[in-house]
Enzyme design. Structure first.
Site, PDB file in Angstrom:
ATOM      1  N   VAL A  12      18.693   8.176  12.331  1.00 23.11           N
ATOM      2  CA  VAL A  12      18.830   8.671  13.715  1.00 23.11           C
ATOM      3  C   VAL A  12      19.494   7.614  14.606  1.00 23.11           C
ATOM      4  O   VAL A  12      20.348   7.947  15.442  1.00 23.11           O
ATOM      5  CB  VAL A  12      17.458   9.110  14.291  1.00 23.11           C
ATOM      6  CG1 VAL A  12      17.627   9.677  15.695  1.00 23.11           C
ATOM      7  CG2 VAL A  12      16.804  10.162  13.387  1.00 23.11           C
ATOM      8  N   LYS A 100       7.692  11.123  16.641  1.00 21.98           N
ATOM      9  CA  LYS A 100       6.525  11.976  17.009  1.00 21.98           C
ATOM     10  C   LYS A 100       5.193  11.306  16.754  1.00 21.98           C
ATOM     11  O   LYS A 100       4.210  11.599  17.438  1.00 21.98           O
ATOM     12  CB  LYS A 100       6.548  13.336  16.319  1.00 21.98           C
ATOM     13  CG  LYS A 100       6.760  13.267  14.833  1.00 21.98           C
ATOM     14  CD  LYS A 100       8.140  13.696  14.526  1.00 21.98           C
ATOM     15  CE  LYS A 100       8.620  13.076  13.262  1.00 21.98           C
ATOM     16  NZ  LYS A 100      10.032  13.305  13.044  1.00 21.98           N
ATOM     17  N   GLU A 124      12.353  14.388  23.715  1.00 20.85           N
ATOM     18  CA  GLU A 124      12.807  15.732  23.302  1.00 20.85           C
ATOM     19  C   GLU A 124      12.952  15.860  21.780  1.00 20.85           C
ATOM     20  O   GLU A 124      12.571  16.882  21.189  1.00 20.85           O
ATOM     21  CB  GLU A 124      14.157  16.039  23.966  1.00 20.85           C
ATOM     22  CG  GLU A 124      14.752  17.378  23.595  1.00 20.85           C
ATOM     23  CD  GLU A 124      13.857  18.544  23.984  1.00 20.85           C
ATOM     24  OE1 GLU A 124      13.694  18.804  25.172  1.00 20.85           O
ATOM     25  OE2 GLU A 124      13.304  19.202  23.068  1.00 20.85           O
ATOM     26  N   ILE A 131      16.531  20.995  18.550  1.00 16.55           N
ATOM     27  CA  ILE A 131      16.189  22.184  19.355  1.00 16.55           C
ATOM     28  C   ILE A 131      15.537  21.752  20.666  1.00 16.55           C
ATOM     29  O   ILE A 131      14.579  20.991  20.657  1.00 16.55           O
ATOM     30  CB  ILE A 131      15.175  23.088  18.610  1.00 16.55           C
ATOM     31  CG1 ILE A 131      15.709  23.493  17.245  1.00 16.55           C
ATOM     32  CG2 ILE A 131      14.804  24.300  19.437  1.00 16.55           C
ATOM     33  CD1 ILE A 131      14.669  24.216  16.390  1.00 16.55           C
ATOM     34  N   GLY A 182      18.580  13.049   4.294  1.00 19.87           N
ATOM     35  CA  GLY A 182      18.090  12.369   5.501  1.00 19.87           C
ATOM     36  C   GLY A 182      17.131  13.210   6.328  1.00 19.87           C
ATOM     37  O   GLY A 182      16.916  12.939   7.503  1.00 19.87           O
ATOM     38  N   LYS A 200       3.605  17.651  15.636  1.00 23.38           N
ATOM     39  CA  LYS A 200       4.491  18.352  16.565  1.00 23.38           C
ATOM     40  C   LYS A 200       3.740  19.439  17.338  1.00 23.38           C
ATOM     41  O   LYS A 200       3.921  19.580  18.550  1.00 23.38           O
ATOM     42  CB  LYS A 200       5.687  18.933  15.799  1.00 23.38           C
ATOM     43  CG  LYS A 200       6.631  17.834  15.311  1.00 23.38           C
ATOM     44  CD  LYS A 200       7.634  18.341  14.292  1.00 23.38           C
ATOM     45  CE  LYS A 200       8.604  17.242  13.882  1.00 23.38           C
ATOM     46  NZ  LYS A 200       9.408  17.593  12.701  1.00 23.38           N
ATOM     47  N   GLY A 297      17.753  15.976  10.641  1.00 21.31           N
ATOM     48  CA  GLY A 297      19.130  15.580  10.331  1.00 21.31           C
ATOM     49  C   GLY A 297      19.666  14.656  11.406  1.00 21.31           C
ATOM     50  O   GLY A 297      19.249  14.702  12.559  1.00 21.31           O
TER      51      GLY A 297
END
Ligand code: HSE
Length: 406
Positions: A12, A100, A124, A131, A182, A200, A297
């Site tokens: 990321v 998270k 986010e 999303i 990934g 989540k 991803g």
């Protein structure tokens, strides 16, 4: 120009650098000024890589750098990121994270610290990858009472379940592929045992309830027990098996669970396949909402982090409100939840199953699967189900979720 530091140059982190570079023009327009990565914290040197000149190994070089306005934390884990993020917020820098585990464990404390320092803590990308779901809950849906959230919130497990279901692929083979792409967490146990999805739903439930929901208090089952035989029955019945992370309000209590569920074609998440995530939200005024897209991803997740960076740059002098207090929410008991179940039982003694449940059970058999039978129960509490199931030699049981769009 706003300067950014990135903590962690993994999947990321490198995605964040790429998005900020590739979309520099669009980001400048939206942020109101140029946004540039100044430093990247990592243990490695990345010799020969253009990122090398930005690499630092000491967090204090970032914390004490007055030019850096926004810090992106994408390291993973809880303790070290908590220390680093706290330091950055203390130093008056806004922080954006996709982590998270950090958000679930320390979200309200970090939000309070950000407020105290008049900066922002944004997350986010911590739910649903690319999303948008945190921002809608924090902003667009504040006039609604959220009654239910149910979603496919883990790309790795959805990728695995979809491939097992459609191609009959082996669990190990598909997990390896998800890791190579990934999608998986560094420790894929967090994905396959359901902890990632559970964190989540804990975050989303905290946000809509305004209190803290600890993921350790949520009933959590992963996908490791779902077998090819379960998929064969699901196929025969026109259903699919999905790892759902859900919470809903009933009679003033909030119930939450993460577990594999059998769903039929009328369910809004039936067609959410591969690494895609889907999140169904029901509000008492807005009704049904669906959020759908790439749940994991490099670039989708990085883009969500970068949108947070843009928000922070736009709001360098004020803290955006997030309603999430440290007060813990007492969840309803899973034992009291009411739903139907799909059950596989060893042997052929259907009468015993009728005695344990009721005479009306619909027996299902699949060609090639012998010495067992399966059936759906009527809706009952989990406690009633467990008591009845204890009288039988149960091979597996899968909960049914019957959410439909109204
Ligand atoms: N391991 C996570 C997943 C990454 O597969 O969904 C995104 O949170």
């Amino acid at each position: 120009m706003a300067k950014v530091a990135v903590l962690g140059y993994g999947t990321v982190g490198s995605g964040v650098v790429e998005v900020l570079e590739k979309n520099a023009e669009a980001i400048k327009l939206k942020a109101g000024q140029e946004v540039e990565v100044k430093s990247v914290l990592d243990l490695r040197d990345f010799e020969g890589d253009p990122i090398q000149e930005k690499i630092v190994h000491d967090i204090d070089l970032i914390v004490n750098d007055p030019e850096i306005d926004v810090v992106v934390e994408v390291m993973g884990g809880v303790d070290v990121p908590f220390k680093f993020v706290s330091k950055c917020l203390e130093a008056g820098k806004s922080v954006c994270t996709s982590n998270k585990a950090l958000v679930e464990a320390k979200g309200p404390q970090l939000l309070a610290l950000a407020k105290e320092k008049n900066v922002n803590f944004q997350f986010e990308a911590s739910v649903g990858g690319g999303i948008p779901i945190i921002r809608p809950l924090n902003t667009s849906l504040t006039a609604d009472k959220i009654l239910k959230v149910t979603g496919i919130m883990n790309g790795t497990t959805n990728f695995i379940l979809t491939k097992m279901s459609n191609e009959g692929a082996s669990y190990e083979e598909v997990l390896k592929e998800a890791q190579e792409l990934g999608y998986a967490e560094r420790n894929p146990e967090a994905d396959v045992k359901g902890h990632d999805a559970c964190r989540k739903i804990a975050i989303l439930t905290s946000l809509y309830s305004g209190k803290t929901v600890k993921y350790g208090n949520i009933t959590c089952e992963g996908i490791t027990e779902v077998s090819n035989e379960d998929f064969a029955y699901a196929k025969e019945l026109g259903c699919v098996i999905k790892l759902l992370a859900s919470s809903y309000e009933k009679d003033g209590k909030i119930y939450a669970i993460t577990a594999p569920f059998m769903i039929d074609k009328n369910h809004p998440l039936y067609n959410v396949n591969g690494v895609l995530n889907g999140i169904y939200v029901n509000g008492n005024m807005v009704g049904d909402l669906m959020f759908f897209g790439s749940g994991a991803g490099k670039l989708p997740t990085a883009a969500a982090v970068c949108a947070d960076v843009v928000d922070c740059v736009r709001n360098l002098d004020r803290t955006l409100p997030v309603f999430w207090s440290e007060e813990e929410l007492e969840l309803g008991k899973t034992d009291d939840e009411v739903r139907a179940f799909f059950v596989r039982v060893k042997g052929t003694d259907i009468n015993k199953a009728k005695e344990a449940f009721n005479d009306e059970i619909n027996v299902v058999r699949v060609k090639g699967i012998d010495n067992e039978f399966a059936f759906f129960t009527e809706k009952m509490t989990e406690k009633e189900f467990n008591e009845a199931a204890a009288k039988l030699d149960v091979i597996s049981r899968i909960r049914i979720d019957d959410t439909v769009l109204n």
